[in-house]
Every structure is written in structure tokens, then in C-alpha cells.
Scaffold this motif. Sequence first.
Motif, PDB file in Angstrom:
ATOM      1  N   CYS A   1     -55.114 -37.218  68.510  1.00 41.20           N
ATOM      2  CA  CYS A   1     -54.902 -36.345  67.742  1.00 41.20           C
ATOM      3  C   CYS A   1     -53.183 -36.454  67.164  1.00 41.20           C
ATOM      4  O   CYS A   1     -52.395 -36.569  68.125  1.00 41.20           O
TER       5      CYS A   1
ATOM      6  N   ALA B   1     -49.740 -30.117  59.456  1.00 40.79           N
ATOM      7  CA  ALA B   1     -51.178 -30.755  59.391  1.00 40.79           C
ATOM      8  C   ALA B   1     -51.543 -31.564  60.415  1.00 40.79           C
ATOM      9  O   ALA B   1     -50.514 -32.122  61.338  1.00 40.79           O
ATOM     10  N   SER B   2     -52.719 -31.772  60.729  1.00 42.04           N
ATOM     11  CA  SER B   2     -52.912 -32.733  61.632  1.00 42.04           C
ATOM     12  C   SER B   2     -54.357 -33.613  61.261  1.00 42.04           C
ATOM     13  O   SER B   2     -55.019 -33.425  60.450  1.00 42.04           O
TER      14      SER B   2
ATOM     15  N   THR C   1     -60.731 -36.083  60.998  1.00 44.84           N
ATOM     16  CA  THR C   1     -60.816 -34.583  60.692  1.00 44.84           C
ATOM     17  C   THR C   1     -59.411 -34.240  60.532  1.00 44.84           C
ATOM     18  O   THR C   1     -58.481 -34.531  61.188  1.00 44.84           O
ATOM     19  N   THR C   2     -59.166 -33.550  59.353  1.00 45.68           N
ATOM     20  CA  THR C   2     -57.654 -32.844  58.964  1.00 45.68           C
ATOM     21  C   THR C   2     -57.897 -31.339  59.020  1.00 45.68           C
ATOM     22  O   THR C   2     -58.834 -30.748  59.172  1.00 45.68           O
ATOM     23  N   ALA C   3     -56.650 -30.834  59.374  1.00 45.34           N
ATOM     24  CA  ALA C   3     -56.469 -29.456  59.293  1.00 45.34           C
ATOM     25  C   ALA C   3     -54.852 -29.383  58.776  1.00 45.34           C
ATOM     26  O   ALA C   3     -54.098 -30.083  58.876  1.00 45.34           O
ATOM     27  N   TYR C   4     -54.756 -28.243  57.862  1.00 39.63           N
ATOM     28  CA  TYR C   4     -53.541 -27.880  57.276  1.00 39.63           C
ATOM     29  C   TYR C   4     -53.056 -26.418  57.589  1.00 39.63           C
ATOM     30  O   TYR C   4     -54.071 -25.606  57.447  1.00 39.63           O
TER      31      TYR C   4
ATOM     32  N   LYS D   1     -51.445 -26.186  52.277  1.00 39.36           N
ATOM     33  CA  LYS D   1     -52.912 -26.699  51.833  1.00 39.36           C
ATOM     34  C   LYS D   1     -52.712 -26.770  50.299  1.00 39.36           C
ATOM     35  O   LYS D   1     -52.308 -25.752  49.338  1.00 39.36           O
TER      36      LYS D   1
ATOM     37  N   SER E   1     -57.190 -29.354  65.557  1.00 42.50           N
ATOM     38  CA  SER E   1     -57.297 -28.478  64.329  1.00 42.50           C
ATOM     39  C   SER E   1     -56.252 -27.347  64.386  1.00 42.50           C
ATOM     40  O   SER E   1     -56.040 -26.476  63.358  1.00 42.50           O
ATOM     41  N   THR E   2     -56.088 -26.852  65.788  1.00 42.59           N
ATOM     42  CA  THR E   2     -55.237 -25.558  65.886  1.00 42.59           C
ATOM     43  C   THR E   2     -53.755 -25.794  65.421  1.00 42.59           C
ATOM     44  O   THR E   2     -53.072 -24.907  65.469  1.00 42.59           O
TER      45      THR E   2
END
Length: 125
Positions: A33, A49-50, A57-60, A65, A105-106
Motif C-alpha cells: 500500500c 490518495a492511496s 485499487t485506489t482511494a481518494y 477526487k 483505502s482508509t
Amino acid sequence: QVQLVESGGGSVQAGGSLRLSCTSSRYRSSSRCLGWFRRTPGKEREGVASIYTDDSTTAYASSVKGRFTISQDVAKNTIYLQMSGLEPEDTGMYYCAATSGAYCSTLSAALMNYWGQGTQVTVSS
């Protein structure tokens, strides 16, 4: 131990773009990660972001975003943060961070085990 080296910060006018890079010394082993965090004036450190390198898999954060995109180049052990539509509120020190992968994603800084030295982003109005 994982070493993270960031590059790509700089100064830009509002509405402009920058791309940050982060190269990991132990890609996909101790750093499944990878994420970007920032410390902006007057605010707590914020997860931006990750990306989970095994499956991309991404997260913002909601604040970025649609403007920022995180991606990876596995062959180069590198992740990128493409920042577009930059605003003065995006000004701050940006840090690359890594952890083994759990809860990627956290965007929680507390879960990150390794940190880069940071790169400054300055957006003028």
C-alpha cells in the motif's frame, strides 16, 4: 526497511498541474500500500490518495477526487500523483508513505509504517 524517494513538487498557478513521483526500495513486498499525504497550513496531516499495488485499487480524499489521479509503474517501483486543477488550498508538503497493505483505502496516516522526506507544492492564485 523501506526507503521512499519523492520528486516532482514545485510552484504553479491556480488551475495548473503537477506530477509527483515516489519510488520505493521494496515495492510490493513491505510496501503493498502506497499513498500520498499532505500537510497544509493550518490543517492536520491529510490522506490524499492511496493505491494497493497488487491490484491497483485506489482511494481518494473527497477534496481531490476528480482532480488528482494516483497510478503506478511496477517496472519502475514507482507511484505517481497527477494533480490537475490545482487550487491555492492544495499548497503544502506532500509525503509518500507505505505500509504492508491492510486498510489501504482508509488513507490513515497512523497505519503507515514508512515515510518519505516530502516534496513542497505551492499553488498561487
